[in-house]
Scaffold this motif. Structure first.
Motif, PDB file in Angstrom:
ATOM      1  N   GLU A 129       1.772 -81.988  18.361  1.00 22.59           N
ATOM      2  CA  GLU A 129       1.475 -81.652  16.967  1.00 22.59           C
ATOM      3  C   GLU A 129       2.576 -82.200  16.042  1.00 22.59           C
ATOM      4  O   GLU A 129       2.307 -82.724  14.959  1.00 22.59           O
ATOM      5  N   MET A 130       3.816 -82.099  16.498  1.00 15.30           N
ATOM      6  CA  MET A 130       4.932 -82.607  15.699  1.00 15.30           C
ATOM      7  C   MET A 130       4.778 -84.110  15.458  1.00 15.30           C
ATOM      8  O   MET A 130       4.941 -84.590  14.343  1.00 15.30           O
ATOM      9  N   LYS A 131       4.434 -84.825  16.532  1.00 12.68           N
ATOM     10  CA  LYS A 131       4.262 -86.278  16.399  1.00 12.68           C
ATOM     11  C   LYS A 131       3.139 -86.617  15.416  1.00 12.68           C
ATOM     12  O   LYS A 131       3.282 -87.501  14.577  1.00 12.68           O
ATOM     13  N   ASP A 132       2.016 -85.906  15.544  1.00 15.40           N
ATOM     14  CA  ASP A 132       0.873 -86.185  14.663  1.00 15.40           C
ATOM     15  C   ASP A 132       1.245 -85.966  13.207  1.00 15.40           C
ATOM     16  O   ASP A 132       0.949 -86.786  12.344  1.00 15.40           O
ATOM     17  N   LEU A 133       1.900 -84.828  12.937  1.00 17.76           N
ATOM     18  CA  LEU A 133       2.267 -84.522  11.554  1.00 17.76           C
ATOM     19  C   LEU A 133       3.264 -85.546  11.021  1.00 17.76           C
ATOM     20  O   LEU A 133       3.172 -85.979   9.870  1.00 17.76           O
ATOM     21  N   ALA A 134       4.215 -85.938  11.859  1.00 19.18           N
ATOM     22  CA  ALA A 134       5.216 -86.919  11.431  1.00 19.18           C
ATOM     23  C   ALA A 134       4.525 -88.225  11.058  1.00 19.18           C
ATOM     24  O   ALA A 134       4.810 -88.834  10.027  1.00 19.18           O
ATOM     25  N   ARG A 135       3.580 -88.619  11.915  1.00 21.46           N
ATOM     26  CA  ARG A 135       2.883 -89.885  11.693  1.00 21.46           C
ATOM     27  C   ARG A 135       2.092 -89.849  10.385  1.00 21.46           C
ATOM     28  O   ARG A 135       2.139 -90.776   9.587  1.00 21.46           O
ATOM     29  N   THR A 136       1.395 -88.735  10.147  1.00 25.94           N
ATOM     30  CA  THR A 136       0.568 -88.626   8.937  1.00 25.94           C
ATOM     31  C   THR A 136       1.441 -88.620   7.679  1.00 25.94           C
ATOM     32  O   THR A 136       1.151 -89.333   6.711  1.00 25.94           O
ATOM     33  N   ALA A 137       2.519 -87.824   7.706  1.00 30.29           N
ATOM     34  CA  ALA A 137       3.380 -87.749   6.522  1.00 30.29           C
ATOM     35  C   ALA A 137       4.056 -89.093   6.262  1.00 30.29           C
ATOM     36  O   ALA A 137       4.218 -89.518   5.107  1.00 30.29           O
ATOM     37  N   GLN A 138       4.405 -89.775   7.359  1.00 33.28           N
ATOM     38  CA  GLN A 138       5.053 -91.071   7.235  1.00 33.28           C
ATOM     39  C   GLN A 138       4.086 -92.098   6.622  1.00 33.28           C
ATOM     40  O   GLN A 138       4.462 -92.857   5.729  1.00 33.28           O
ATOM     41  N   ALA A 139       2.846 -92.080   7.084  1.00 35.14           N
ATOM     42  CA  ALA A 139       1.857 -93.034   6.573  1.00 35.14           C
ATOM     43  C   ALA A 139       1.627 -92.802   5.081  1.00 35.14           C
ATOM     44  O   ALA A 139       1.534 -93.744   4.286  1.00 35.14           O
ATOM     45  N   LYS A 140       1.574 -91.542   4.698  1.00 36.83           N
ATOM     46  CA  LYS A 140       1.350 -91.215   3.282  1.00 36.83           C
ATOM     47  C   LYS A 140       2.516 -91.737   2.430  1.00 36.83           C
ATOM     48  O   LYS A 140       2.307 -92.340   1.367  1.00 36.83           O
ATOM     49  N   ALA A 141       3.745 -91.520   2.908  1.00 40.76           N
ATOM     50  CA  ALA A 141       4.910 -91.989   2.156  1.00 40.76           C
ATOM     51  C   ALA A 141       4.920 -93.512   2.065  1.00 40.76           C
ATOM     52  O   ALA A 141       5.209 -94.089   1.013  1.00 40.76           O
ATOM     53  N   ARG A 142       4.573 -94.161   3.181  1.00 37.64           N
ATOM     54  CA  ARG A 142       4.560 -95.630   3.195  1.00 37.64           C
ATOM     55  C   ARG A 142       3.562 -96.164   2.178  1.00 37.64           C
ATOM     56  O   ARG A 142       3.838 -97.132   1.483  1.00 37.64           O
ATOM     57  N   ALA A 143       2.395 -95.515   2.120  1.00 42.60           N
ATOM     58  CA  ALA A 143       1.360 -95.961   1.183  1.00 42.60           C
ATOM     59  C   ALA A 143       1.868 -95.883  -0.245  1.00 42.60           C
ATOM     60  O   ALA A 143       1.429 -96.616  -1.127  1.00 42.60           O
ATOM     61  N   GLN A 144       2.826 -94.971  -0.477  1.00 42.79           N
ATOM     62  CA  GLN A 144       3.402 -94.853  -1.823  1.00 42.79           C
ATOM     63  C   GLN A 144       4.677 -95.686  -1.962  1.00 42.79           C
ATOM     64  O   GLN A 144       5.444 -95.517  -2.908  1.00 42.79           O
ATOM     65  N   GLY A 145       4.922 -96.518  -0.940  1.00 43.13           N
ATOM     66  CA  GLY A 145       6.069 -97.423  -1.003  1.00 43.13           C
ATOM     67  C   GLY A 145       7.410 -96.767  -0.718  1.00 43.13           C
ATOM     68  O   GLY A 145       8.456 -97.314  -1.046  1.00 43.13           O
ATOM     69  N   ARG A 146       7.378 -95.556  -0.121  1.00 41.72           N
ATOM     70  CA  ARG A 146       8.643 -94.877   0.197  1.00 41.72           C
ATOM     71  C   ARG A 146       8.906 -94.931   1.687  1.00 41.72           C
ATOM     72  O   ARG A 146       8.048 -94.528   2.474  1.00 41.72           O
ATOM     73  N   PRO A 147      10.078 -95.410   2.120  1.00 41.27           N
ATOM     74  CA  PRO A 147      10.374 -95.367   3.550  1.00 41.27           C
ATOM     75  C   PRO A 147      10.680 -93.933   3.966  1.00 41.27           C
ATOM     76  O   PRO A 147      11.304 -93.186   3.209  1.00 41.27           O
ATOM     77  N   LEU A 148      10.203 -93.534   5.127  1.00 41.20           N
ATOM     78  CA  LEU A 148      10.419 -92.162   5.586  1.00 41.20           C
ATOM     79  C   LEU A 148      10.406 -92.149   7.108  1.00 41.20           C
ATOM     80  O   LEU A 148       9.483 -92.686   7.722  1.00 41.20           O
TER      81      LEU A 148
END
Ligand code: GLC
Length: 371
Positions: A129-148
């Protein structure tokens, strides 16, 4: 600053003519502290009387004759106030060789705002679950041009990596007691743990420099600057993340790690041969007393080593108190094997080599499961 204030207050209370206590700082990295101690204590001319010792070093320091037993220097019954888990490392062959100061436990720090932003209502309970959430939050930030980064943890080749590896090992079915019996890790869970940890790097969830540079402070600074969704770290991070001016203040959930938490912690010990052994033992008793521990808990986020100190704590100053209690229930001690330092070094070198890609997870698990 907290330590300097404590020592200043202690010195003011000393009787006329008593020599004041001087504070000496060591590097933050615990492996460097071990080198410093080994050199100083091995030379027989150590410039200190009282030392702060990681619980995992006590047996080895005692075997080398570096520690002064405290039984005769402390009022009878002193040990009774400490939590049995913390005391276990300090009581060797019926002698008390140190007083527990703080109990460390691996905790999960999560960015509440980012998780709520992807629909999660609570910190993750499993590694998947931790991995999934990390991946989703990371993808969202990337789409907004923010590295995370997704997950930051401790993976340099040092003791902290043994702690992180053991948490994954225990969360994925490994038994620390079996390690003590076999003097080696069980192959199946070791392989799963290596695959999980290496996966964090290969999937880009953890920063590329994780296995070369990240220890406690490096991961804490990255997380505190807002650069990661999750962090694995010890309780001390809680107070710093919530400090005035911290970019993540008010934005962090603290919870037990998915599955298992490594038990750590520091002790105060008197150097064998110290001409001021009694004064050093008195100072140790003061620094580990109930009011001082409660104060360190509130100011530094330290988890007290005595049960009576909890009574003084409120979750107001320590929002991670509930997480600490839960983590304590799933705490795992590092294996008590003879020559722990060498065992741990062999272990973290093998894990680190897998993280760097110079060993495959299979080869790493093979090495870890060899006594
Ligand atoms: C913390 C723990 C200690 C552990 C170290 C590893 O300081 O208290 O037990 O060995 O981290 O980096």
């Amino acid at each position: 600053v907290a330590f300097k204030e404590l020592i200043d207050a202690y010195n003011r209370g000393l009787p006329e003519g008593a020599a004041p206590v001087e504070l000496r700082a060591l590097p933050a990295d615990s492996d460097l502290q071990l080198q410093n101690y080994s050199a100083a204590l091995g030379s027989g001319r150590a410039p200190f009387d009282l030392l702060r010792v990681d619980g995992i070093w006590l047996a080895d320091f005692d075997a080398k004759g570096w520690l002064q037993p405290l039984d005769a220097l402390l009022p009878a019954g002193t040990a009774k106030s400490f939590s049995p888990r913390a005391l276990a490392a300090a009581r060797l062959q019926q002698r008390l060789v140190a007083l527990p100061w703080n109990v460390d436990l691996g905790l999960l720090y999560s960015r509440k705002d980012l998780l709520l932003g992807v629909g999660a209502k609570a910190p993750p309970r499993t590694l998947a679950e931790m991995k999934d959430l990390a991946r989703t939050a990371q993808a969202k930030a990337r789409a907004q041009g923010r590295p995370l980064a997704g997950v930051v943890w401790q993976a340099k080749a040092y003791e902290g990596l043994t702690c992180n590896f053991m948490e994954a090992y225990a969360a994925l079915g490994g038994s620390p007691a079996a390690v003590e019996r076999a003097q080696a890790w069980e192959r199946g869970p070791a392989l799963k743990a290596l695959q999980h940890l290496r996966g964090l790097l290969q999937d880009g969830l953890s920063p590329a420099n994780t296995a070369t540079e990240l220890a406690e402070e490096e991961s804490r600074l990255l997380f505190q600057s807002g650069g990661a969704v999750f962090m694995r770290n010890w309780p001390y991070a809680a107070a710093l993340l919530e400090a005035e001016g911290s970019p993540v203040k008010g934005k962090v959930w603290v919870s037990a790690l998915p599955g298992a938490s490594t038990l750590g912690g520091w002790h105060l010990a008197v150097r064998a041969g110290s001409p001021r052994a009694q004064a050093a033992a008195d100072l140790a008793a003061y620094l580990t007393s109930q009011p001082v521990q409660a104060q360190l808990a509130q100011r530094l986020g330290w988890n007290p080593s005595r049960d009576d100190a909890y009574a003084r704590l409120s979750s107001e100053g320590m929002p991670h108190l509930a997480a600490l209690r839960r983590a304590l229930k799933q705490a795992v001690s590092r294996p008590r094997v003879a020559g722990y330092a060498a065992f741990s070094e062999r272990s973290y070198q093998a894990v680190n080599a897998v993280l760097l890609g110079s060993l495959s997870p299979d080869e790493g698990a093979e090495r870890l499961s060899r006594p």
